[in-house]
Enzyme design. Sequence first.
Site, PDB file in Angstrom:
ATOM      1  N   ASN A 127      32.609  40.046  31.906  1.00  0.00           N
ATOM      2  CA  ASN A 127      33.745  40.074  30.986  1.00  0.00           C
ATOM      3  C   ASN A 127      34.046  38.673  30.494  1.00  0.00           C
ATOM      4  O   ASN A 127      33.724  37.712  31.169  1.00  0.00           O
ATOM      5  CB  ASN A 127      34.988  40.623  31.709  1.00  0.00           C
ATOM      6  CG  ASN A 127      34.899  42.127  31.841  1.00  0.00           C
ATOM      7  OD1 ASN A 127      34.459  42.797  30.937  1.00  0.00           O
ATOM      8  ND2 ASN A 127      35.301  42.639  33.006  1.00  0.00           N
ATOM      9  N   CYS A 169      30.100  48.885  31.400  1.00  0.00           N
ATOM     10  CA  CYS A 169      31.394  48.783  32.084  1.00  0.00           C
ATOM     11  C   CYS A 169      31.715  50.128  32.716  1.00  0.00           C
ATOM     12  O   CYS A 169      31.332  51.181  32.222  1.00  0.00           O
ATOM     13  CB  CYS A 169      32.463  48.390  31.071  1.00  0.00           C
ATOM     14  SG  CYS A 169      34.150  48.559  31.680  1.00  0.00           S
ATOM     15  N   HIS A 170      32.467  50.096  33.821  1.00  0.00           N
ATOM     16  CA  HIS A 170      32.769  51.321  34.563  1.00  0.00           C
ATOM     17  C   HIS A 170      33.975  52.099  34.086  1.00  0.00           C
ATOM     18  O   HIS A 170      34.199  53.214  34.539  1.00  0.00           O
ATOM     19  CB  HIS A 170      33.067  50.972  36.024  1.00  0.00           C
ATOM     20  CG  HIS A 170      31.890  50.492  36.750  1.00  0.00           C
ATOM     21  ND1 HIS A 170      31.854  49.291  37.405  1.00  0.00           N
ATOM     22  CD2 HIS A 170      30.676  51.056  36.930  1.00  0.00           C
ATOM     23  CE1 HIS A 170      30.677  49.131  37.955  1.00  0.00           C
ATOM     24  NE2 HIS A 170      29.943  50.179  37.677  1.00  0.00           N
ATOM     25  N   HIS A 228      37.515  48.350  27.381  1.00  0.00           N
ATOM     26  CA  HIS A 228      38.825  48.318  28.043  1.00  0.00           C
ATOM     27  C   HIS A 228      39.955  48.821  27.148  1.00  0.00           C
ATOM     28  O   HIS A 228      41.108  48.885  27.582  1.00  0.00           O
ATOM     29  CB  HIS A 228      39.157  46.917  28.579  1.00  0.00           C
ATOM     30  CG  HIS A 228      38.243  46.490  29.685  1.00  0.00           C
ATOM     31  ND1 HIS A 228      38.096  45.183  30.082  1.00  0.00           N
ATOM     32  CD2 HIS A 228      37.399  47.208  30.478  1.00  0.00           C
ATOM     33  CE1 HIS A 228      37.212  45.105  31.071  1.00  0.00           C
ATOM     34  NE2 HIS A 228      36.765  46.327  31.315  1.00  0.00           N
TER      35      HIS A 228
HETATM   36 MG   LIG Z   1      34.937  46.428  32.693  1.00  0.00          MG
END
Ligand SMILES: [Mg+2]
Lengths: 464, 464, 464, 464
Positions: free
Chosen positions: A165, A187-188, A225
Amino acid sequence: MHQLQRREHAGSDTATGDVKIGYVGGGSQGWAHTLINDLAQCEDVSGTVALYDVDHEAAAKNAELGNRVVEQEGASGEWTFEAHRSLEEALDGAEFVICSIQDPPDETFVHDIDVPATYGIYQTVADTVGPGGVFRSLRAIPQYRRIAATVRAHCPDAWVINYTNPMTVCTRALYEEYPDINAIGLCHEVFGTQRLLAELAEKYVAEANDVSAEDIDVNVKGVNHFTWVDEAYWQGHDVFQYLDEELAARKPLPGNDPGDFDGESYWINNHQVAFDLYDTFGLLGAAGDRHLAEFVPWYLDIDEPSEIQRWGIRLTPSSARVDDGDGPAKMERYLSGDETFEFKESGEEAVDIVRALLGLEPLKTHVNYPNVGQTPDLTDGAVVETNALITGDRVAPVTAGTLPPEVRSMVQTHVTNQETLVAAGFAGDLDLAFRAFCNDALVTVQPDEAKALFAELVALERDY
Amino acid sequence: MHQLQRREHAGSDTATGDVKIGYVGGGSQGWAHTLINDLAQCEDVSGTVALYDVDHEAAAKNAELGNRVVEQEGASGEWTFEAHRSLEEALDGAEFVICSIQDPPDETFVHDIDVPATYGIYQTVADTVGPGGVFRSLRAIPQYRRIAATVRAHCPDAWVINYTNPMTVCTRALYEEYPDINAIGLCHEVFGTQRLLAELAEKYVAEANDVSAEDIDVNVKGVNHFTWVDEAYWQGHDVFQYLDEELAARKPLPGNDPGDFDGESYWINNHQVAFDLYDTFGLLGAAGDRHLAEFVPWYLDIDEPSEIQRWGIRLTPSSARVDDGDGPAKMERYLSGDETFEFKESGEEAVDIVRALLGLEPLKTHVNYPNVGQTPDLTDGAVVETNALITGDRVAPVTAGTLPPEVRSMVQTHVTNQETLVAAGFAGDLDLAFRAFCNDALVTVQPDEAKALFAELVALERDY
Amino acid sequence: MHQLQRREHAGSDTATGDVKIGYVGGGSQGWAHTLINDLAQCEDVSGTVALYDVDHEAAAKNAELGNRVVEQEGASGEWTFEAHRSLEEALDGAEFVICSIQDPPDETFVHDIDVPATYGIYQTVADTVGPGGVFRSLRAIPQYRRIAATVRAHCPDAWVINYTNPMTVCTRALYEEYPDINAIGLCHEVFGTQRLLAELAEKYVAEANDVSAEDIDVNVKGVNHFTWVDEAYWQGHDVFQYLDEELAARKPLPGNDPGDFDGESYWINNHQVAFDLYDTFGLLGAAGDRHLAEFVPWYLDIDEPSEIQRWGIRLTPSSARVDDGDGPAKMERYLSGDETFEFKESGEEAVDIVRALLGLEPLKTHVNYPNVGQTPDLTDGAVVETNALITGDRVAPVTAGTLPPEVRSMVQTHVTNQETLVAAGFAGDLDLAFRAFCNDALVTVQPDEAKALFAELVALERDY
Amino acid sequence: MHQLQRREHAGSDTATGDVKIGYVGGGSQGWAHTLINDLAQCEDVSGTVALYDVDHEAAAKNAELGNRVVEQEGASGEWTFEAHRSLEEALDGAEFVICSIQDPPDETFVHDIDVPATYGIYQTVADTVGPGGVFRSLRAIPQYRRIAATVRAHCPDAWVINYTNPMTVCTRALYEEYPDINAIGLCHEVFGTQRLLAELAEKYVAEANDVSAEDIDVNVKGVNHFTWVDEAYWQGHDVFQYLDEELAARKPLPGNDPGDFDGESYWINNHQVAFDLYDTFGLLGAAGDRHLAEFVPWYLDIDEPSEIQRWGIRLTPSSARVDDGDGPAKMERYLSGDETFEFKESGEEAVDIVRALLGLEPLKTHVNYPNVGQTPDLTDGAVVETNALITGDRVAPVTAGTLPPEVRSMVQTHVTNQETLVAAGFAGDLDLAFRAFCNDALVTVQPDEAKALFAELVALERDY
Ligand SMILES: [Mg+2]
Ligand SMILES: [Mg+2]
Ligand SMILES: [Mg+2]
Ligand SMILES: [Mg+2]
């Protein structure tokens, strides 16, 4: 028609028998151990992992660990791990490059979070947007330019998989430096939304039990995000029809009081922000609430930290970001043989993506990738997050459609800021970076204060 | 080549000898008197003005005044003024329709300004954006739908000139109801910027004296009250080159303290916000500071009203919006003959625009008009403000070019909100309106508070 | 991550146990027999097929055949076939609707092909573009409006799978009439290109043997029958690298003389046009040469039919389009039991797509679908052909990227024409249709001749 | 509001008292004499004209003529003319640069026209599109790159006014080489359309007599020589309403036979093509028919030259392009004093544009300029032709709106070709140029013939 099942390989397996993976940030104890775990269990690809880290010692230990683990019982993969002293060497001739860079020095975190707080600007994560996200971006850009330049020189056709990030800015910087790069960012956060939806399926669909998050088919769109989901299916059932029911059950929002989570983990998440966004905008916010809250000016409009607990989340204090936990001790135990590395199902996708790109098994997942039409109402070429179909040598984003106008407005503002930060970082233009800083959703202070805060952070972080 | 000078009319003057102007809001004492003044001095057009107002009495008095004034010495125009009891009659067969609607009932102003203040949301004008602008929009939309429908039925080819705020939403509502309408919206604010630039020309160009504001050639782009100027010339001199010099002289910004303007007019304006925006974004904000401050979250992030005086402006309290001044008494004196109507140079453009559209004298000015390419980075079809060339029967916006990305981000957010408000007003969908409300730059409070404020305003204003 | 393999169904199979498929054009002997074949072999879905055809007799025979075949040995599917006398009944409550409409009366083919030839305009297929394509479009539009209206009224959420040509116009007409329809169009042509590429893989990749066309992963973009492929992979091998080698071997192009194929099938195809387009534009034309040749003005610029044989194809005379072959006799033998229906691997995708949309097994294939970003340089909303990922209840086109400017120019001209034809068909505006007619690539005759030809075809086909 | 009349200059006139105009192609006897004529009559600007020509002798004679003429009785302008031996010197420090380059060597014309004719491709002008236009473009690009580079180095802020064809490609090449250049292209063709419309006004409007072409207010859009007009007003009268009446009177089209114009001027024009385009597409083609006919495949689909006379125009044979007429003799008489230079109203705009850009008198005219929104449905940045408002230091294109889809299709194809030709010329990539060549409307021959023609022209013109 293209069958999407696993493909039997015809004849020789040369394509997958000698793969080189370069790993930038290879001294980490989190992600590197996951990679070791996953490669050790991968049966149809083998090769070399070249670890590079500014902390060479740490990379060397990981290499030792990796080589030991692949010899363990239960390990099926044939991999060699090497630590390199130069980035160039590590990436030379690689087919894949994984980037998961060591977080920047601890002090930067402290600055990113604590200095803005003195101006009344509170951040829950500070890694993507907000004052912290802006400065983290400015620090990351030169590192990612260097990575991209090294890829161009040493492995121009490699697939680069980024985990660092600020995801959008890092991935975008790779493309800005080397437009022909093959890079995606992973990304999770969306998995968390899939888990939430899996729980809703279990709760509301009569015949549903043990629904797996990965069986929830979601349409993802937005930026990392600050992603959104507007469709979700589980085995032909439209899961979205149950969101209103669930929302009604959760109302009124916010459902907590300041102090309610004083003793809880800093990473707690109750999806209250996600549901509040759904309530207002008709789309489900598809990241953890700690992330979502930073992209709009409302939730973090607080006078002191505990207030954010009304929304079921906590501010992560800078102190919590410094402590590395028990990693080093564990590593010593592994290397001394006192503890055996235990294989697990990591949930990480990197190895599956490597296999997909090698033509072994197609994969659909959400990735961060330049916009080539998947979200036609966001800036062309900006890095966005949507589903993509990954097949041999190709990552093809799946069209995700447009956003409702107001959501688009919020997302596009961040897209613009992130594009501007990349431009500012490449040009070394702090005035330009300040324009993005002002347009950040959390920067609602007086202009003279915004300038003072920006200048203070510039002064503090000049050295990094 | 098309010469832009005044044109000698060939032969008969039928085109300009019997013009009908319908006037919606014809009972006003401000704008109606200006129109009477300007028509009485117009030599080459004559005809009828049909006044309509919900307050018929007031319209009738204006008609009487108008008929009296055109008979006065010094009046050159031949015009008849009539007051009508129905909008349909007033507009029937009109070539031009002027809209300058009586402000809504006093109480609405009080609500628009005072209720948000109890939530900590302060507004300097509250007529375009901010909570007040949102609710004013929702009140205006049905009225403008009705006007557009009447135009379609009674004078489909008429040119409609709107002066009412919220300018963007009112003008856009006309087009939404009747897409083939010929309508433009006019506002003075850019003239103020031209005056500022004229002063700069006088100050910095050696040979410049008595520079007239209208001789400053500006490139205008944005939306009403949030317009921007990025080029300005006076007789071949680039005036923009002096902005930096002037900015340096004015720094640091803000240049005042709370309380500095306690005794001053509520309408005071020192261009400090305009210059601060120029300092950060490289473009000059081209409206009064009271307007500009409402379009971004920073300047009005204050804890009590006097703080805004740091920027050289004041909050206009709702009380200041209610008092109508000495208009009525003056009117009585006019009608009784105790006072003679004194002709002046009004500075208003309506009559010049009428003349231009009649093919008499081409005109370049800034207008609010649907986006057909003049600002290619803002939503197609949204009402934007740029220069336009007005010739016989045509209003052709002049291309203004794109905005810098961050300015575009701010402007586009308002464009989106205004488009959403029109959609919400047409659909009667308050949930949709709330999405725009949340995205307003001044609404940075907690979501539950925003919902409470919105609900309170809906309840209070339901009757209007 | 979303695994793309076949999914085990949890618990009950209600979702797939009682599926209704409405079939418009259910009296055909080609496509209907294929559907019967494929459903009879489908193990995990069962239900009812409701056949509708203007020739009810033919539909009834197919129903009888279907019911008989599913009882045959080797049939695993449980399906009931019914013939309906009304379209409404056939579609009522259907989850899927398949359209494969009987070709229009024979005479129209004769007109479509023979009349333009008298003006020197030769067509190889005449089903999509060219004068024949234009008139076929105008005939098809009312039929597809009716289908769409029936779907809206009787099965609004059904997935409509269209096989009828002109593919683009038919599919687009469905969306124009009922914008919320779920419809895709399917065509075989790209499979032919995959076969060609599979042969190249076999020829040029050392370890490749028996390469299956469906294992060639292609990136498809364009419009139906004028599609292009710019990337092709086989198990990680870039097949495109061999195109230049193959092109060199095939040069000079064209490689034949008039008369070379006098005795051959009218459907012969040697990919010479596809390779010539590749030679000039750098992209491979991805449809049969008979189709490709009609989309540009060059190949069919001939003075008499045999000349086109230089490019390895033949003109299909109208006579060849009329004869229905031995279908009827075969049907009689089936129904009398004299001949057993023999199951085969059909290569058709409809049943696989039904299964994918039911959530059983995801599928990637190329489909005709409104442009939502998959080809960002073609008209938004126009029907284009690209890959799509088909999962439970969703068809998500995969981003295919932009076309080189000159190819885009050619494709976009056809997109525009097809959009105009739909508009003209909906408005019943022949003048508008003529504008598209003139812009067709094959219409290069004098304007007065083009008008005469258009008028002649209008007069001849007025009755259909 | 900005008054558009002539402006009284305040105080000193330094801005306009010492203007330098660089003239590239200053040895011409057509355009240079017009400039001399116009400058000699210009009262409010004076300065120097620096002539440059590859034929220095010719430039020197023009300088001598110019200096003599400004001394003549009746000349009011104070100008000095100088001939320079280097382009750099001629442009150094210039405020204005005029480009009107000597036509390329005679032989090229012969090739451009005669060689394609052997392939059955006939061209009426061959200066913009068609095979001749393609090759003329390729020849012009290097020359215009050099001019742009010289402007960047020697007079970066100068306004460049181009008169040379191919107008679009030449102007676009200037911007491609030096993106910050200030350049416009001027052409007469639209004036011809205004003349036609003026005649219609006289014919159909009762009170109209002696209508001047420049009083017809037209909305222009498209690309040079393929421009369109969709609105026209004369003193408030909509002239477009009479087009249908006129069209009916002119029908049937074409109105002539081959041979009808055998004895006429090669430049004859009866607007039959313009009206035929209007008949089909609803917009009036706004250039001479000789130009319009080359942009579509229909009119020039002829078997021998005389056929085009059906449309009231003639093919200009290459021989007609070579002869320079009686220019040289006339020049001798001027210089010897045997003949006096007679002042006339030239109809040229260059001097008026110079005056407008100096801030003296605003001007509206049609110009060729990069697309910044004036024609939002054509490629952004491509050079298009629309109206523009010219004021002090600014050229602001006026929004012209979109084209009907089919017209846009035709125009955009040419826009794409011209963009491709510029790219090909800059890259020296003949394969790329061939792609544009194939997409040209007149190239409808077999692909192998198109390749042969292209190769033949490349071989013949390699030397230029
Ligand atoms: Mg992430
Ligand atoms: Mg205003
Ligand atoms: Mg087909
Ligand atoms: Mg010209």
